[in-house]
Motif scaffolding. Sequence first.
Motif, PDB file in Angstrom:
ATOM      1  N   ASN A  51      -2.493  40.757 -19.740  1.00  0.00           N
ATOM      2  CA  ASN A  51      -3.628  40.871 -19.108  1.00  0.00           C
ATOM      3  C   ASN A  51      -4.903  39.093 -19.802  1.00  0.00           C
ATOM      4  O   ASN A  51      -4.643  38.060 -18.705  1.00  0.00           O
ATOM      5  CB  ASN A  51      -4.192  41.388 -18.857  1.00  0.00           C
ATOM      6  N   LEU A  56      -6.198  37.425 -16.580  1.00  0.00           N
ATOM      7  CA  LEU A  56      -6.867  38.329 -15.588  1.00  0.00           C
ATOM      8  C   LEU A  56      -7.373  39.234 -16.213  1.00  0.00           C
ATOM      9  O   LEU A  56      -8.655  40.423 -15.384  1.00  0.00           O
ATOM     10  CB  LEU A  56      -5.431  39.915 -15.641  1.00  0.00           C
ATOM     11  N   ASP A  57      -8.161  38.776 -17.475  1.00  0.00           N
ATOM     12  CA  ASP A  57      -9.236  40.004 -18.219  1.00  0.00           C
ATOM     13  C   ASP A  57      -9.226  39.028 -19.507  1.00  0.00           C
ATOM     14  O   ASP A  57      -8.968  37.846 -19.489  1.00  0.00           O
ATOM     15  CB  ASP A  57      -8.469  40.704 -19.287  1.00  0.00           C
ATOM     16  N   LYS A  76     -14.571  31.746 -13.762  1.00  0.00           N
ATOM     17  CA  LYS A  76     -14.029  32.170 -12.989  1.00  0.00           C
ATOM     18  C   LYS A  76     -13.042  31.104 -12.222  1.00  0.00           C
ATOM     19  O   LYS A  76     -11.296  31.226 -12.294  1.00  0.00           O
ATOM     20  CB  LYS A  76     -14.387  32.615 -12.269  1.00  0.00           C
ATOM     21  N   VAL A  80      -9.081  31.107 -11.806  1.00  0.00           N
ATOM     22  CA  VAL A  80      -7.963  31.005 -10.879  1.00  0.00           C
ATOM     23  C   VAL A  80      -7.126  30.250 -10.861  1.00  0.00           C
ATOM     24  O   VAL A  80      -5.536  30.239 -10.701  1.00  0.00           O
ATOM     25  CB  VAL A  80      -8.906  31.182  -9.578  1.00  0.00           C
ATOM     26  N   ARG A  83      -4.032  30.961 -13.358  1.00  0.00           N
ATOM     27  CA  ARG A  83      -3.008  31.954 -12.654  1.00  0.00           C
ATOM     28  C   ARG A  83      -2.212  31.912 -11.577  1.00  0.00           C
ATOM     29  O   ARG A  83      -1.004  31.825 -11.406  1.00  0.00           O
ATOM     30  CB  ARG A  83      -4.222  33.243 -12.171  1.00  0.00           C
TER      31      ARG A  83
END
Lengths: 223, 466
Positions: A51, A56-57, A76, A80, A83
């Motif tokens: 993760n 995600l983490d 953040k 994004v 990912r």
Amino acid sequence: MSFIEINHLQKIYRKATVTVPAVNDISFTIEKGEFLAIVGKSGSGKSTLLNLLGGLDTPTSGEILFDGANLFGEGKDGLVKHRRHRVGMVFQSFQLILGQTALENVELALAFGGISRSERRARALALLEQVGLADRADHYPTELSGGEAQRVAIARALANDPDILLADEPTGNLDTQTGEMILGLLQELNRQGRTVIMITHDPDMAKVAQRTIRMQDGQLQNS
Amino acid sequence: MTTLDLIRMALRNLWRTRLRSSLTILGVVIGIGALISMVAFGSGMEKNVTDAFTTSGLFSRITVTPVKLDMNRPLESLTDTSGISVALDDDLLDNIKKMSGVSDAFGEIQQPAKVRLGEHETTLTYTGIDPEVGKTKAYQDLLAGTFLTDDSLGQAVISTSLLRRLKIRIDGEDMERAKKKDTANVYTYVKAEDLIGDTLLLSTASFNPMQMMGAMMGNQDANPLSERSSALVIVGVREINHDGPSASKGGDLLIPEGFAAGIPSIGFNSITEFLRKGSGGSDKYATIQVTVASPNDLTPVRKELEDMGLNVFALAEQMKEIRRAFLAVNAVLGVVGFIALIVAGLGIINTLLMSILERTREIGIMKAIGGSEGQIKGVFFGEAAVIGLVGAIGGIILGWLVTLAAGAIINMKIQEMGEAPVDLFYFPWWLILGSIGFAIGLSLIAGLYPAARAARIDPVEALRWS
């Protein structure tokens, strides 16, 4: 400089009175085009590590460098982008959106990636064809077999053409034969030049990988 | 992710939970429907009143009347006219006509009298008026015949309300219904045209001060009041509803001013006039109607007339008060609708929060495959906006249907009472657009918290759900 560098990565979960170091001061590197298997028992911290690699983490301390840039350095927005464009994730329980067809599940990832509506359909169909599911495009996840669902998930992971595939127990919910087919697909994608990082608790599955690292209690075991 | 994508996704998600979505939307529909029909009702009332005033041409009219008797004044000063007012006579009329901003002015003689037509008679206040006035809008609306044509002839323009008092009803579209209700056969039903040329008998009393003296001295034969009749030919019939603005005193019977001046009369309408008569300053006219050239002239002309010591009334200025009153009525009606909308807003919040709870895993997936917090907020805002938009459109239709039904029922009752139907509701364009905007705005505000909560969901936690 390695493709991926993990430096003193630590993730500590604080639950009420106890603190659980899920990932405890891990450092290693991953090369471009590698097929890496991470093996360990349940609770060894391997999912937490994946993760973190998937953005995600966020870690309690330490860093992960992709091409020399810290994944967690841009907040953040950086995560994004990571990912969306750099990694594609595949999960044990497929994680398809049940209210959407196979095609729409793939299209959603393309939509997040900023692909125009007109282009989306064609690309999603091509991706489903790549995993051999063009004829199941309009089926809902509940109408698909486990193997089919996982192949849709892989097609979705490939949507925005990522360099890295992260697979968390991709065969865990599948029978042996179907599991081998999924592994074959991951190997094929690895041969096409993608870096594949796969988590498994099954040492037999790990054999397809070029390299295997073992985790126990949040730390790496040299093997 | 474009806005179109978000809306398509929102429609899709709302369709997945259609029962819950439609109940939430119904909440908005009822809220908007209530707001719209309430405000439409208020606007309709306001429009009916202002339209009635505007079409009557009374907005550019100033009515000048003698100063009323001030009961607080000492009795002896009542005969002292110097401080009270100017007499409403031809000199004053000429002066007013010469004022800047005044386009026309005419005097009205008003006297009490008895009228007889056929078998029935009634008492009223008739108005002697310049036949030229027939050119102004307020007097053009005749059911039959013409306005007064000659200042010296005994002509009469009568009103439907006078006819009613004389037990005559005009044959109109509602007559069949009216006839049915008139079980006692009180009324005679005639066509307005048939009344033209008929003769009306006007009886007036005149006052003789000398006879008054005789009566006070004890002379039994002395009668200070004598009665005289004049025959009037009906030339026109006009419609007057008692609730309308034209139902002013004396409007029921109009006769030429020149002819009216020749009718012997009691000579005064009130005790002030009577007292003033003794001191010489006599009012020829009961009122002087002043028409201003443009609405902008109204205030300065009014001011000038007031400075002359006249009692002045302008409907246009009353209209400001009426408008203010309607604003308050509309605000109260709006608040009722607004409360219904607030409840609908809470329904939206509830639905979205429920939806987020159910779709936690889905939100986790969206984040894992590259959805940003903004895009996830957008998904839920999209749903809120669609609820608002569909609810607003439904609410406008509902509100419209409600006002249609309510209007039909109320008008049925109004027609049963023998009155003309009215448009009770009015939908101005700003109400339609405003309520759509308002509903979407409210929905988005209602979506703020749920959307923020959805965006904050931890993907690792969310993906553990299954």
